[in-house]
Write a protein that holds these residues in place. Structure first.
Motif, PDB file in Angstrom:
ATOM      1  N   GLU A  85       0.850  -1.202   0.000  1.00  0.00           N
ATOM      2  CA  GLU A  85       0.000   0.000   0.000  1.00  0.00           C
ATOM      3  C   GLU A  85       0.883   1.249   0.000  1.00  0.00           C
ATOM      4  OE1 GLU A  85      -4.014   1.363   2.322  1.00  0.00           O
ATOM      5  OE2 GLU A  85      -2.371   0.610   3.548  1.00  0.00           O
ATOM      6  N   ASP A  86       1.958   1.239   0.784  1.00  0.00           N
ATOM      7  CA  ASP A  86       2.891   2.373   0.818  1.00  0.00           C
ATOM      8  C   ASP A  86       3.547   2.605  -0.544  1.00  0.00           C
ATOM      9  OD1 ASP A  86       2.303   2.725   3.504  1.00  0.00           O
ATOM     10  OD2 ASP A  86       4.168   1.808   4.229  1.00  0.00           O
ATOM     11  N   ARG A  87       3.691   1.547  -1.331  1.00  0.00           N
ATOM     12  CA  ARG A  87       4.270   1.660  -2.676  1.00  0.00           C
ATOM     13  C   ARG A  87       3.217   2.029  -3.723  1.00  0.00           C
ATOM     14  NH1 ARG A  87       7.737  -3.657  -3.832  1.00  0.00           N
ATOM     15  NH2 ARG A  87       7.842  -2.663  -5.873  1.00  0.00           N
ATOM     16  N   GLY A  88       1.960   2.161  -3.301  1.00  0.00           N
ATOM     17  CA  GLY A  88       0.898   2.524  -4.229  1.00  0.00           C
ATOM     18  C   GLY A  88       0.384   1.361  -5.056  1.00  0.00           C
ATOM     19  N   LEU A  89       0.667   0.127  -4.641  1.00  0.00           N
ATOM     20  CA  LEU A  89       0.264  -1.045  -5.410  1.00  0.00           C
ATOM     21  C   LEU A  89      -1.046  -1.652  -4.914  1.00  0.00           C
ATOM     22  CD1 LEU A  89       3.797  -2.673  -5.693  1.00  0.00           C
ATOM     23  CD2 LEU A  89       2.636  -1.193  -7.350  1.00  0.00           C
ATOM     24  N   LEU A  90      -1.415  -1.334  -3.679  1.00  0.00           N
ATOM     25  CA  LEU A  90      -2.666  -1.794  -3.084  1.00  0.00           C
ATOM     26  C   LEU A  90      -3.364  -0.617  -2.434  1.00  0.00           C
ATOM     27  CD1 LEU A  90      -1.584  -5.049  -1.159  1.00  0.00           C
ATOM     28  CD2 LEU A  90      -2.654  -4.904  -3.416  1.00  0.00           C
ATOM     29  N   GLU A  91      -4.683  -0.761  -2.229  1.00  0.00           N
ATOM     30  CA  GLU A  91      -5.433   0.238  -1.475  1.00  0.00           C
ATOM     31  C   GLU A  91      -6.442  -0.492  -0.597  1.00  0.00           C
ATOM     32  OE1 GLU A  91      -7.333   2.698  -4.374  1.00  0.00           O
ATOM     33  OE2 GLU A  91      -8.516   1.047  -5.197  1.00  0.00           O
ATOM     34  N   ARG A  92      -6.706   0.077   0.558  1.00  0.00           N
ATOM     35  CA  ARG A  92      -7.704  -0.492   1.463  1.00  0.00           C
ATOM     36  C   ARG A  92      -8.872   0.470   1.574  1.00  0.00           C
ATOM     37  NH1 ARG A  92      -3.946  -2.848   6.365  1.00  0.00           N
ATOM     38  NH2 ARG A  92      -2.249  -1.667   5.467  1.00  0.00           N
ATOM     39  N   TYR A  93     -10.066  -0.085   1.747  1.00  0.00           N
ATOM     40  CA  TYR A  93     -11.247   0.747   1.959  1.00  0.00           C
ATOM     41  C   TYR A  93     -12.267  -0.042   2.768  1.00  0.00           C
ATOM     42  CZ  TYR A  93     -13.326  -1.842  -1.944  1.00  0.00           C
ATOM     43  OH  TYR A  93     -13.805  -2.827  -2.765  1.00  0.00           O
ATOM     44  N   LEU A  94     -13.190   0.669   3.393  1.00  0.00           N
ATOM     45  CA  LEU A  94     -14.216   0.040   4.211  1.00  0.00           C
ATOM     46  C   LEU A  94     -15.245  -0.660   3.342  1.00  0.00           C
ATOM     47  CD1 LEU A  94     -14.895   2.759   6.940  1.00  0.00           C
ATOM     48  CD2 LEU A  94     -13.658   0.597   7.198  1.00  0.00           C
ATOM     49  N   CYS A  95     -15.690  -1.803   3.792  1.00  0.00           N
ATOM     50  CA  CYS A  95     -16.756  -2.537   3.125  1.00  0.00           C
ATOM     51  C   CYS A  95     -18.014  -1.672   3.148  1.00  0.00           C
ATOM     52  CB  CYS A  95     -17.003  -3.850   3.863  1.00  0.00           C
ATOM     53  SG  CYS A  95     -18.469  -4.730   3.330  1.00  0.00           S
ATOM     54  N   PRO A  96     -18.655  -1.470   2.009  1.00  0.00           N
ATOM     55  CA  PRO A  96     -19.830  -0.590   1.972  1.00  0.00           C
ATOM     56  C   PRO A  96     -21.034  -1.125   2.757  1.00  0.00           C
ATOM     57  CG  PRO A  96     -19.407  -1.543  -0.186  1.00  0.00           C
ATOM     58  CD  PRO A  96     -18.290  -1.961   0.705  1.00  0.00           C
ATOM     59  N   THR A  97     -21.109  -2.437   2.976  1.00  0.00           N
ATOM     60  CA  THR A  97     -22.252  -3.008   3.684  1.00  0.00           C
ATOM     61  C   THR A  97     -21.964  -3.362   5.138  1.00  0.00           C
ATOM     62  OG1 THR A  97     -21.681  -5.225   2.897  1.00  0.00           O
ATOM     63  CG2 THR A  97     -23.252  -3.937   1.566  1.00  0.00           C
ATOM     64  N   ASP A  98     -20.691  -3.413   5.522  1.00  0.00           N
ATOM     65  CA  ASP A  98     -20.311  -3.733   6.900  1.00  0.00           C
ATOM     66  C   ASP A  98     -19.087  -2.895   7.246  1.00  0.00           C
ATOM     67  OD1 ASP A  98     -19.484  -4.741   9.325  1.00  0.00           O
ATOM     68  OD2 ASP A  98     -19.343  -6.822   8.667  1.00  0.00           O
ATOM     69  N   ARG A  99     -19.296  -1.808   7.951  1.00  0.00           N
ATOM     70  CA  ARG A  99     -18.223  -0.841   8.226  1.00  0.00           C
ATOM     71  C   ARG A  99     -17.080  -1.436   9.044  1.00  0.00           C
ATOM     72  NH1 ARG A  99     -18.334   2.919   4.715  1.00  0.00           N
ATOM     73  NH2 ARG A  99     -18.051   4.748   5.967  1.00  0.00           N
ATOM     74  N   ARG A 100     -17.267  -2.647   9.576  1.00  0.00           N
ATOM     75  CA  ARG A 100     -16.165  -3.297  10.309  1.00  0.00           C
ATOM     76  C   ARG A 100     -15.195  -3.971   9.351  1.00  0.00           C
ATOM     77  NH1 ARG A 100     -19.747  -7.150  13.724  1.00  0.00           N
ATOM     78  NH2 ARG A 100     -20.656  -7.160  11.660  1.00  0.00           N
ATOM     79  N   GLY A 101     -15.676  -4.285   8.145  1.00  0.00           N
ATOM     80  CA  GLY A 101     -14.850  -4.989   7.178  1.00  0.00           C
ATOM     81  C   GLY A 101     -13.980  -4.037   6.378  1.00  0.00           C
ATOM     82  N   ILE A 102     -12.776  -4.476   6.090  1.00  0.00           N
ATOM     83  CA  ILE A 102     -11.858  -3.689   5.268  1.00  0.00           C
ATOM     84  C   ILE A 102     -11.462  -4.533   4.069  1.00  0.00           C
ATOM     85  CG2 ILE A 102      -9.596  -2.575   5.159  1.00  0.00           C
ATOM     86  CD1 ILE A 102      -9.842  -2.029   8.147  1.00  0.00           C
ATOM     87  N   THR A 104      -9.174  -4.980   0.529  1.00  0.00           N
ATOM     88  CA  THR A 104      -7.891  -4.614  -0.052  1.00  0.00           C
ATOM     89  C   THR A 104      -7.963  -4.923  -1.539  1.00  0.00           C
ATOM     90  OG1 THR A 104      -6.777  -5.223   2.004  1.00  0.00           O
ATOM     91  CG2 THR A 104      -5.402  -4.986   0.057  1.00  0.00           C
ATOM     92  N   ASN A 105      -7.712  -3.926  -2.356  1.00  0.00           N
ATOM     93  CA  ASN A 105      -7.721  -4.098  -3.809  1.00  0.00           C
ATOM     94  C   ASN A 105      -6.374  -3.711  -4.400  1.00  0.00           C
ATOM     95  OD1 ASN A 105     -10.297  -5.086  -4.235  1.00  0.00           O
ATOM     96  ND2 ASN A 105     -11.201  -3.067  -4.518  1.00  0.00           N
ATOM     97  N   VAL A 106      -6.079  -4.299  -5.534  1.00  0.00           N
ATOM     98  CA  VAL A 106      -4.874  -3.959  -6.274  1.00  0.00           C
ATOM     99  C   VAL A 106      -5.172  -2.691  -7.075  1.00  0.00           C
ATOM    100  CG1 VAL A 106      -3.177  -4.771  -7.960  1.00  0.00           C
ATOM    101  CG2 VAL A 106      -4.293  -6.412  -6.425  1.00  0.00           C
ATOM    102  N   THR A 107      -4.267  -1.718  -7.008  1.00  0.00           N
ATOM    103  CA  THR A 107      -4.429  -0.475  -7.766  1.00  0.00           C
ATOM    104  C   THR A 107      -4.063  -0.716  -9.236  1.00  0.00           C
ATOM    105  OG1 THR A 107      -2.155   0.213  -7.392  1.00  0.00           O
ATOM    106  CG2 THR A 107      -3.797   0.916  -5.734  1.00  0.00           C
ATOM    107  N   GLU A 108      -4.320   0.299 -10.053  1.00  0.00           N
ATOM    108  CA  GLU A 108      -3.917   0.207 -11.462  1.00  0.00           C
ATOM    109  C   GLU A 108      -2.403  -0.002 -11.575  1.00  0.00           C
ATOM    110  OE1 GLU A 108      -5.703  -0.088 -14.277  1.00  0.00           O
ATOM    111  OE2 GLU A 108      -7.432  -0.192 -12.931  1.00  0.00           O
ATOM    112  N   ALA A 109      -1.650   0.699 -10.730  1.00  0.00           N
ATOM    113  CA  ALA A 109      -0.188   0.530 -10.749  1.00  0.00           C
ATOM    114  C   ALA A 109       0.191  -0.895 -10.350  1.00  0.00           C
ATOM    115  CB  ALA A 109       0.479   1.537  -9.808  1.00  0.00           C
ATOM    116  N   GLY A 110      -0.519  -1.454  -9.378  1.00  0.00           N
ATOM    117  CA  GLY A 110      -0.266  -2.828  -8.954  1.00  0.00           C
ATOM    118  C   GLY A 110      -0.597  -3.835 -10.047  1.00  0.00           C
ATOM    119  N   LEU A 111      -1.713  -3.611 -10.743  1.00  0.00           N
ATOM    120  CA  LEU A 111      -2.088  -4.495 -11.840  1.00  0.00           C
ATOM    121  C   LEU A 111      -1.078  -4.423 -12.981  1.00  0.00           C
ATOM    122  CD1 LEU A 111      -5.953  -3.914 -11.957  1.00  0.00           C
ATOM    123  CD2 LEU A 111      -4.752  -5.993 -11.203  1.00  0.00           C
TER     124      LEU A 111
END
Length: 154
Positions: A85-102, A104-111
């Motif tokens: 994530e610090d390298r900009g290859l991943l990003e984390r975000y809150l689950c839209p249906t359960d705010r306790r869930g996080i 992790t997705n691969v960014t365009e740079a990561g892909l």
């Protein structure tokens, strides 16, 4: 069975051969990924696993599932996610249906990096298997690896 039992000795020798094959393959891939893409085997594996997620039901993996897939503890996986994530290859975000869930997705740079690194990974794997196949002790294991089929997609 005793410590000198031939069955135990054969089992231990088989395990040592499997461990040796794994170590050689991983080291060969590690060198290739580091030299060509500044990625470790674990980083590549994490990007690959996370790139296969989708937005449908069950499409996002929980951290425990990710940890199991990359064969690391949950805490080691979290540290690895943070590094990428610090390298900009991943990003984390809150689950839209359960705010306790996080999630992790691969960014365009990561892909992009994953796409560039995949041929390197595949070639290094092939090279390591070819080299191991020349070792009579490892050749049977290489044949088994080569005969395995990918699991069917769910």
């Amino acid at each position: 069975m005793t410590a000198t039992d031939p069955a135990l000795t054969a089992l231990a020798q088989g395990w040592c051969a499997l461990s040796l094959l794994h170590g050689r393959i991983e080291a060969h891939i590690e060198r290739a990924l580091q030299a060509g893409h500044d990625l470790s085997v674990r980083e590549y594996s994490l990007l690959d696993v996370l790139s296969r997620q989708h937005d449908g039901e069950g499409g996002h993996l929980q951290m425990k599932q990710v940890a199991d897939a990359v064969v690391l503890s949950q805490s080691a996986t979290t540290r690895l996610v943070t590094r990428l994530e610090d390298r900009g290859l991943l990003e984390r975000y809150l689950c839209p249906t359960d705010r306790r869930g996080i999630y992790t997705n691969v960014t365009e740079a990561g892909l992009k990096l994953l796409g560039e690194a995949r041929p390197t990974n595949d070639a290094a794997l092939r090279e390591a298997l070819d080299e191991a196949a020349r070792n009579p002790e490892l050749a049977p294991l290489v044949r088994v690896v080569e005969s395995l089929k990918a699991p069917a997609a769910a």
